[in-house]
Design a protein around this motif. Structure first.
Motif, PDB file in Angstrom:
ATOM      1  N   GLU A  55     -12.523   6.176   1.686  1.00 39.22           N
ATOM      2  CA  GLU A  55     -11.076   6.066   1.815  1.00 39.22           C
ATOM      3  C   GLU A  55     -10.570   5.109   0.737  1.00 39.22           C
ATOM      4  O   GLU A  55     -10.907   3.924   0.730  1.00 39.22           O
ATOM      5  CB  GLU A  55     -10.720   5.526   3.204  1.00 39.22           C
ATOM      6  CG  GLU A  55      -9.491   6.166   3.805  1.00 39.22           C
ATOM      7  CD  GLU A  55      -9.279   5.734   5.249  1.00 39.22           C
ATOM      8  OE1 GLU A  55      -8.839   4.591   5.471  1.00 39.22           O
ATOM      9  OE2 GLU A  55      -9.574   6.548   6.140  1.00 39.22           O
TER      10      GLU A  55
ATOM     11  N   LYS B 150      -3.166   6.398   1.275  1.00 37.78           N
ATOM     12  CA  LYS B 150      -4.607   6.422   1.515  1.00 37.78           C
ATOM     13  C   LYS B 150      -5.125   7.817   1.160  1.00 37.78           C
ATOM     14  O   LYS B 150      -4.612   8.813   1.655  1.00 37.78           O
ATOM     15  CB  LYS B 150      -4.925   6.096   2.980  1.00 37.78           C
ATOM     16  CG  LYS B 150      -4.639   4.658   3.377  1.00 37.78           C
ATOM     17  CD  LYS B 150      -5.156   4.333   4.772  1.00 37.78           C
ATOM     18  CE  LYS B 150      -4.347   5.008   5.855  1.00 37.78           C
ATOM     19  NZ  LYS B 150      -4.764   4.574   7.213  1.00 37.78           N
TER      20      LYS B 150
ATOM     21  N   VAL C 206      -6.637  -0.353  -6.369  1.00 39.10           N
ATOM     22  CA  VAL C 206      -7.303   0.511  -5.387  1.00 39.10           C
ATOM     23  C   VAL C 206      -8.307  -0.331  -4.608  1.00 39.10           C
ATOM     24  O   VAL C 206      -9.117  -1.051  -5.204  1.00 39.10           O
ATOM     25  CB  VAL C 206      -8.011   1.697  -6.068  1.00 39.10           C
ATOM     26  CG1 VAL C 206      -8.729   2.556  -5.027  1.00 39.10           C
ATOM     27  CG2 VAL C 206      -7.012   2.545  -6.855  1.00 39.10           C
ATOM     28  N   ARG C 207      -8.242  -0.218  -3.287  1.00 36.52           N
ATOM     29  CA  ARG C 207      -9.159  -0.960  -2.435  1.00 36.52           C
ATOM     30  C   ARG C 207      -9.988   0.010  -1.597  1.00 36.52           C
ATOM     31  O   ARG C 207      -9.481   1.030  -1.123  1.00 36.52           O
ATOM     32  CB  ARG C 207      -8.398  -1.921  -1.514  1.00 36.52           C
ATOM     33  CG  ARG C 207      -7.512  -2.924  -2.252  1.00 36.52           C
ATOM     34  CD  ARG C 207      -6.744  -3.814  -1.286  1.00 36.52           C
ATOM     35  NE  ARG C 207      -5.720  -4.598  -1.986  1.00 36.52           N
ATOM     36  CZ  ARG C 207      -4.843  -5.385  -1.379  1.00 36.52           C
ATOM     37  NH1 ARG C 207      -4.871  -5.507  -0.039  1.00 36.52           N
ATOM     38  NH2 ARG C 207      -3.937  -6.047  -2.082  1.00 36.52           N
ATOM     39  N   VAL C 208     -11.252  -0.357  -1.410  1.00 34.53           N
ATOM     40  CA  VAL C 208     -12.160   0.373  -0.531  1.00 34.53           C
ATOM     41  C   VAL C 208     -12.738  -0.634   0.447  1.00 34.53           C
ATOM     42  O   VAL C 208     -13.295  -1.657   0.028  1.00 34.53           O
ATOM     43  CB  VAL C 208     -13.294   1.063  -1.320  1.00 34.53           C
ATOM     44  CG1 VAL C 208     -14.281   1.739  -0.360  1.00 34.53           C
ATOM     45  CG2 VAL C 208     -12.723   2.090  -2.302  1.00 34.53           C
ATOM     46  N   ASP C 209     -12.586  -0.363   1.753  1.00 33.73           N
ATOM     47  CA  ASP C 209     -13.037  -1.316   2.782  1.00 33.73           C
ATOM     48  C   ASP C 209     -12.446  -2.704   2.529  1.00 33.73           C
ATOM     49  O   ASP C 209     -13.111  -3.732   2.667  1.00 33.73           O
ATOM     50  CB  ASP C 209     -14.565  -1.395   2.827  1.00 33.73           C
ATOM     51  CG  ASP C 209     -15.196  -0.084   3.274  1.00 33.73           C
ATOM     52  OD1 ASP C 209     -14.546   0.623   4.061  1.00 33.73           O
ATOM     53  OD2 ASP C 209     -16.312   0.233   2.828  1.00 33.73           O
ATOM     54  N   ASN C 210     -11.173  -2.715   2.106  1.00 26.49           N
ATOM     55  CA  ASN C 210     -10.425  -3.947   1.857  1.00 26.49           C
ATOM     56  C   ASN C 210     -10.927  -4.736   0.651  1.00 26.49           C
ATOM     57  O   ASN C 210     -10.537  -5.888   0.449  1.00 26.49           O
ATOM     58  CB  ASN C 210     -10.409  -4.862   3.092  1.00 26.49           C
ATOM     59  CG  ASN C 210      -9.086  -5.603   3.221  1.00 26.49           C
ATOM     60  OD1 ASN C 210      -8.037  -5.119   2.786  1.00 26.49           O
ATOM     61  ND2 ASN C 210      -9.136  -6.796   3.783  1.00 26.49           N
TER      62      ASN C 210
ATOM     63  N   HIS D 164      -7.490   3.137  -0.823  1.00 25.43           N
ATOM     64  CA  HIS D 164      -6.155   2.637  -0.502  1.00 25.43           C
ATOM     65  C   HIS D 164      -5.484   2.229  -1.816  1.00 25.43           C
ATOM     66  O   HIS D 164      -5.985   1.337  -2.513  1.00 25.43           O
ATOM     67  CB  HIS D 164      -6.239   1.450   0.446  1.00 25.43           C
ATOM     68  CG  HIS D 164      -6.815   1.799   1.781  1.00 25.43           C
ATOM     69  ND1 HIS D 164      -6.313   1.311   2.978  1.00 25.43           N
ATOM     70  CD2 HIS D 164      -7.843   2.603   2.143  1.00 25.43           C
ATOM     71  CE1 HIS D 164      -7.008   1.783   3.992  1.00 25.43           C
ATOM     72  NE2 HIS D 164      -7.948   2.578   3.494  1.00 25.43           N
TER      73      HIS D 164
ATOM     74  N   ARG E   7       0.856  -1.181   0.000  1.00 27.76           N
ATOM     75  CA  ARG E   7       0.000   0.000   0.000  1.00 27.76           C
ATOM     76  C   ARG E   7       0.895   1.235   0.000  1.00 27.76           C
ATOM     77  O   ARG E   7       1.765   1.397   0.859  1.00 27.76           O
ATOM     78  CB  ARG E   7      -0.915   0.021   1.224  1.00 27.76           C
ATOM     79  CG  ARG E   7      -1.926   1.176   1.173  1.00 27.76           C
ATOM     80  CD  ARG E   7      -2.824   1.199   2.384  1.00 27.76           C
ATOM     81  NE  ARG E   7      -2.083   1.574   3.582  1.00 27.76           N
ATOM     82  CZ  ARG E   7      -2.555   1.458   4.813  1.00 27.76           C
ATOM     83  NH1 ARG E   7      -3.751   0.926   5.007  1.00 27.76           N
ATOM     84  NH2 ARG E   7      -1.839   1.837   5.841  1.00 27.76           N
TER      85      ARG E   7
ATOM     86  N   SER F  12       2.648  10.287   1.613  1.00 27.02           N
ATOM     87  CA  SER F  12       2.850   9.084   2.395  1.00 27.02           C
ATOM     88  C   SER F  12       4.144   8.418   1.933  1.00 27.02           C
ATOM     89  O   SER F  12       4.489   8.472   0.751  1.00 27.02           O
ATOM     90  CB  SER F  12       1.667   8.137   2.200  1.00 27.02           C
ATOM     91  OG  SER F  12       1.801   6.998   3.002  1.00 27.02           O
TER      92      SER F  12
ATOM     93  N   LYS G 176      -8.555  10.195   1.057  1.00 29.46           N
ATOM     94  CA  LYS G 176      -9.942  10.380   1.491  1.00 29.46           C
ATOM     95  C   LYS G 176     -10.639  11.378   0.575  1.00 29.46           C
ATOM     96  O   LYS G 176     -10.128  12.471   0.345  1.00 29.46           O
ATOM     97  CB  LYS G 176      -9.997  10.902   2.935  1.00 29.46           C
ATOM     98  CG  LYS G 176      -9.554   9.911   3.980  1.00 29.46           C
ATOM     99  CD  LYS G 176      -9.990  10.326   5.380  1.00 29.46           C
ATOM    100  CE  LYS G 176      -9.534  11.710   5.763  1.00 29.46           C
ATOM    101  NZ  LYS G 176      -9.926  12.052   7.149  1.00 29.46           N
TER     102      LYS G 176
ATOM    103  N   TYR H  32      -2.491   0.660  -4.020  1.00 26.05           N
ATOM    104  CA  TYR H  32      -1.420  -0.344  -3.935  1.00 26.05           C
ATOM    105  C   TYR H  32      -0.670  -0.421  -5.261  1.00 26.05           C
ATOM    106  O   TYR H  32      -1.225  -0.138  -6.333  1.00 26.05           O
ATOM    107  CB  TYR H  32      -2.005  -1.730  -3.641  1.00 26.05           C
ATOM    108  CG  TYR H  32      -2.546  -1.909  -2.246  1.00 26.05           C
ATOM    109  CD1 TYR H  32      -1.848  -2.661  -1.300  1.00 26.05           C
ATOM    110  CD2 TYR H  32      -3.765  -1.359  -1.865  1.00 26.05           C
ATOM    111  CE1 TYR H  32      -2.344  -2.858  -0.014  1.00 26.05           C
ATOM    112  CE2 TYR H  32      -4.277  -1.541  -0.590  1.00 26.05           C
ATOM    113  CZ  TYR H  32      -3.563  -2.292   0.326  1.00 26.05           C
ATOM    114  OH  TYR H  32      -4.062  -2.477   1.600  1.00 26.05           O
TER     115      TYR H  32
END
Length: 316
Positions: free
Chosen positions: A261, A182, A218-222, A263, A179, A311, A184, A265
């Motif tokens: 959010e 993040k 890209v991940r949202v809520d895993n 995320h 990752r 980040s 938002k 990767y």
């Protein structure tokens, strides 16, 4: 007989200037009272009293008078005045400008028109300007016309995103998918669809991202969300920006008031025994593309709030 000498000083009011406290060019939500500009007036020779200000609303695209009705009214000194055919005449004011180099700042607000069905088109660019004013200085009343003091551009939308990077530092434990950042995104005023997100990635040392298409995840809520990207790579010690496209350009739906959010990767290679790192942040504002759902307007670029945070993942 020698009398006293009396010097009569005239009172003059200089044309206003736009103060540095005025907002920058910005997106504004529809149907809202908004801060447009601070105008500074300087009086010499005594106190001037402004009783009238005249404004025009312009189309930013060509400078012609606004015929779309982007603003419904202008507020000066707490009093509201309607926009009529792109012109506002604020009368009955009683704004005292004391003599002095600092002058006095007069704040101007406006009410934006409704965007959407039965309203105006979304993302119309407009500019408010002062074209004239009247003031009294002592027993003299002066009317000034033909001036052009413009506020910064306004784009009226039904909904808009604010975008923020969560600043953090994490470990780069080895080669593989990591990752990077993040992000938002919050929908303000109405729902939005996030269509494209630019991500700028910088390598320090030996870490790299090898060339491939669709190598950003890209991940949202895993959960992995549907995205694509063109052929992209980051060389060791280099910097590149990738354009992440959501759902083939249709976009990711974000409801009014909702914060999502994202995320981001990517597969990292080149991690060995020496110190190396990957830094991620947002790319150019022009790369952020979104749809104003209420205004049914796609392809809007930029954001009202755009983060400069970053980040870092690193191997020490």
């Amino acid at each position: 007989v020698t009398g006293n000498t009396m010097t009569i000083t005239s009172i003059t009011l200089a044309d206003p200037t736009k103060a540095s406290t005025s907002p920058i060019a910005q997106f504004l939500l529809s149907g809202q009272e908004v801060f447009v500009a601070d105008y500074n007036f300087v009086s010499t020779g005594g106190t001037s009293v402004i009783d009238r200000l005249v404004f025009e609303v312009l189309k930013a695209s060509d400078g012609a008078k606004d015929d779309k009705g982007t603003l419904t009214s202008v507020i000066v000194d707490g009093k509201s005045f309607p926009v009529i055919n792109g012109v506002v005449t604020a009368t009955g004011l009683n704004i005292e400008i004391p003599a002095g180099h600092a002058g006095k700042t007069v704040q101007v607000k406006a009410v934006t028109s409704h965007v959407g069905m039965g309203g105006i088109e979304s993302n119309l660019p407009s500019i408010l300007r002062i074209t004239g004013y009247r003031y009294a200085g002592g027993n003299t009343v002066v009317t000034q016309t033909g001036i052009n003091v413009q506020a910064n551009q306004m784009n009226i939308v039904g909904g808009m995103p604010s975008v923020d990077v969560i600043s953090e530092t994490g470990p780069l434990t080895g080669n593989g998918t990591h990752r990077l950042v993040k992000v938002k995104v919050t929908a303000n005023g109405g729902p939005v669809r996030l269509r494209e997100l630019p991500v700028k990635i910088t390598s320090t040392g030996t870490a790299e991202i090898t060339t491939d298409t669709n190598n950003i995840e890209v991940r949202v809520d895993n959960n992995v969300t549907t995205t694509t990207n063109e052929s992209f790579a980051v060389a060791a010690g280099g910097t590149s920006t990738v354009q992440v496209v959501f759902d083939g350009g249709a976009g990711y739906n974000i409801a009014e008031g909702q914060t999502v959010e994202f995320h981001v990767y990517a597969p990292i290679a080149g991690v060995g025994t020496t110190a190396t790192s990957i830094r991620a942040e947002l790319g150019p504002k022009t790369g952020l593309k979104w749809t104003d759902v209420a205004g049914n307007k796609a392809g809007i670029t930029g954001a009202n709030v755009y983060s400069s945070n970053f980040s870092v993942i690193e191997k020490k």
